[in-house]
Enzyme design. Structure first.
Site, PDB file in Angstrom:
ATOM      1  CD1 TRP A 217      -2.107   2.159   1.786  1.00  0.00           C
ATOM      2  CD2 TRP A 217      -3.239   0.792   0.414  1.00  0.00           C
ATOM      3  NE1 TRP A 217      -3.287   2.771   1.479  1.00  0.00           N
ATOM      4  CE2 TRP A 217      -4.018   1.949   0.626  1.00  0.00           C
ATOM      5  CE3 TRP A 217      -3.736  -0.200  -0.420  1.00  0.00           C
ATOM      6  CZ2 TRP A 217      -5.260   2.139   0.053  1.00  0.00           C
ATOM      7  CZ3 TRP A 217      -4.975  -0.013  -0.995  1.00  0.00           C
ATOM      8  CH2 TRP A 217      -5.728   1.131  -0.742  1.00  0.00           C
TER       9      TRP A 217
ATOM     10  CG  PHE B 264      -3.634  -4.082  10.330  1.00  0.00           C
ATOM     11  CD1 PHE B 264      -3.778  -3.252  11.425  1.00  0.00           C
ATOM     12  CD2 PHE B 264      -4.086  -5.391  10.427  1.00  0.00           C
ATOM     13  CE1 PHE B 264      -4.358  -3.712  12.607  1.00  0.00           C
ATOM     14  CE2 PHE B 264      -4.676  -5.861  11.585  1.00  0.00           C
ATOM     15  CZ  PHE B 264      -4.808  -5.019  12.686  1.00  0.00           C
TER      16      PHE B 264
ATOM     17  CB  ILE C  60      -1.204   8.989   3.898  1.00  0.00           C
ATOM     18  CG1 ILE C  60       0.226   8.700   3.401  1.00  0.00           C
ATOM     19  CG2 ILE C  60      -1.555  10.467   3.698  1.00  0.00           C
ATOM     20  CD1 ILE C  60       0.428   8.880   1.910  1.00  0.00           C
TER      21      ILE C  60
ATOM     22  CG  ASP D  55     -11.476  12.652   4.286  1.00  0.00           C
ATOM     23  OD1 ASP D  55     -10.638  13.505   4.641  1.00  0.00           O
ATOM     24  OD2 ASP D  55     -11.900  12.550   3.124  1.00  0.00           O
TER      25      ASP D  55
ATOM     26  CG  HIS E 163      -8.558   2.705   7.939  1.00  0.00           C
ATOM     27  ND1 HIS E 163      -8.951   1.424   8.238  1.00  0.00           N
ATOM     28  CD2 HIS E 163      -7.493   2.596   7.108  1.00  0.00           C
ATOM     29  CE1 HIS E 163      -8.162   0.565   7.608  1.00  0.00           C
ATOM     30  NE2 HIS E 163      -7.265   1.257   6.918  1.00  0.00           N
TER      31      HIS E 163
ATOM     32  CG  PHE F 126       7.679   1.540  14.002  1.00  0.00           C
ATOM     33  CD1 PHE F 126       6.489   0.855  14.118  1.00  0.00           C
ATOM     34  CD2 PHE F 126       7.638   2.881  13.641  1.00  0.00           C
ATOM     35  CE1 PHE F 126       5.270   1.482  13.878  1.00  0.00           C
ATOM     36  CE2 PHE F 126       6.432   3.517  13.400  1.00  0.00           C
ATOM     37  CZ  PHE F 126       5.251   2.813  13.513  1.00  0.00           C
TER      38      PHE F 126
END
Length: 164
Positions: free
Chosen positions: A31, A66, A91, A94, A97, A122
């Site tokens: 992603w 995730f 990122i 709105d 999530h 990380f």
């Protein structure tokens, strides 16, 4: 220190041990691929710069940030890596999530560090917008992938020194 006050790619090269005898796993989120590809290139190039052997860098992709925790766990269980670098980018959007994903991946990587005897690094960007992500993936604030690789090398070295 805030990233805006420090470049992620600037460090004291003399303070970095040789990675020539170390084996690394890198888990990369698919992603936000342009960002995560840049993070990956930064991490891999930095490992190689400090002596890691290309065959000792095992890379896997996972669908999103995730899933970094599950991919990192699998790498640790199925291989003999000395450290796992987790690279992703979340990122702000709105909806909440963003908060759930960031919290989940942070807690997941923390749990892996407690459960396993190797470090999990990380290397996840959590930014307000695309521009901030680009600035931290090779832009004006350097590359978080570089920083994650240096952290992995130093943590493997620390673990080796403490075993002696």
């Amino acid at each position: 220190m805030a990233t805006s006050l420090q470049n992620l790619s600037i460090y004291d090269e003399q303070s970095v041990p040789s990675a020539s005898k170390m084996k690394f796993g890198i888990v990369v989120s698919e992603w936000n691929r342009p960002i995560t590809d840049a993070l990956y290139q930064g991490a891999k190039n930095t490992l190689l710069k400090h002596g890691a052997i290309e065959e000792n860098i095992i890379t896997i992709g996972v669908p999103g940030s995730f899933e970094l925790t599950a991919g990192a766990r699998l790498l640790a269980k199925k291989t003999d890596v000395d450290a796992v670098i987790c690279l992703g980018c979340v990122i702000q959007g709105d909806t909440p999530h963003f908060d759930y994903v960031c919290q989940g991946v942070t807690q997941g990587i923390t749990q892996l560090n407690v459960k396993f005897k190797i470090p999990f690094i990380f290397g996840v960007l959590t930014t307000d917008n695309q521009e901030q992500a680009e600035e931290r993936a090779g832009g004006k604030h350097g590359n978080k992938g570089d920083e994650a690789a240096i952290t992995a090398i130093k943590m493997v070295d620390l673990s080796c020194r403490l075993k002696k």
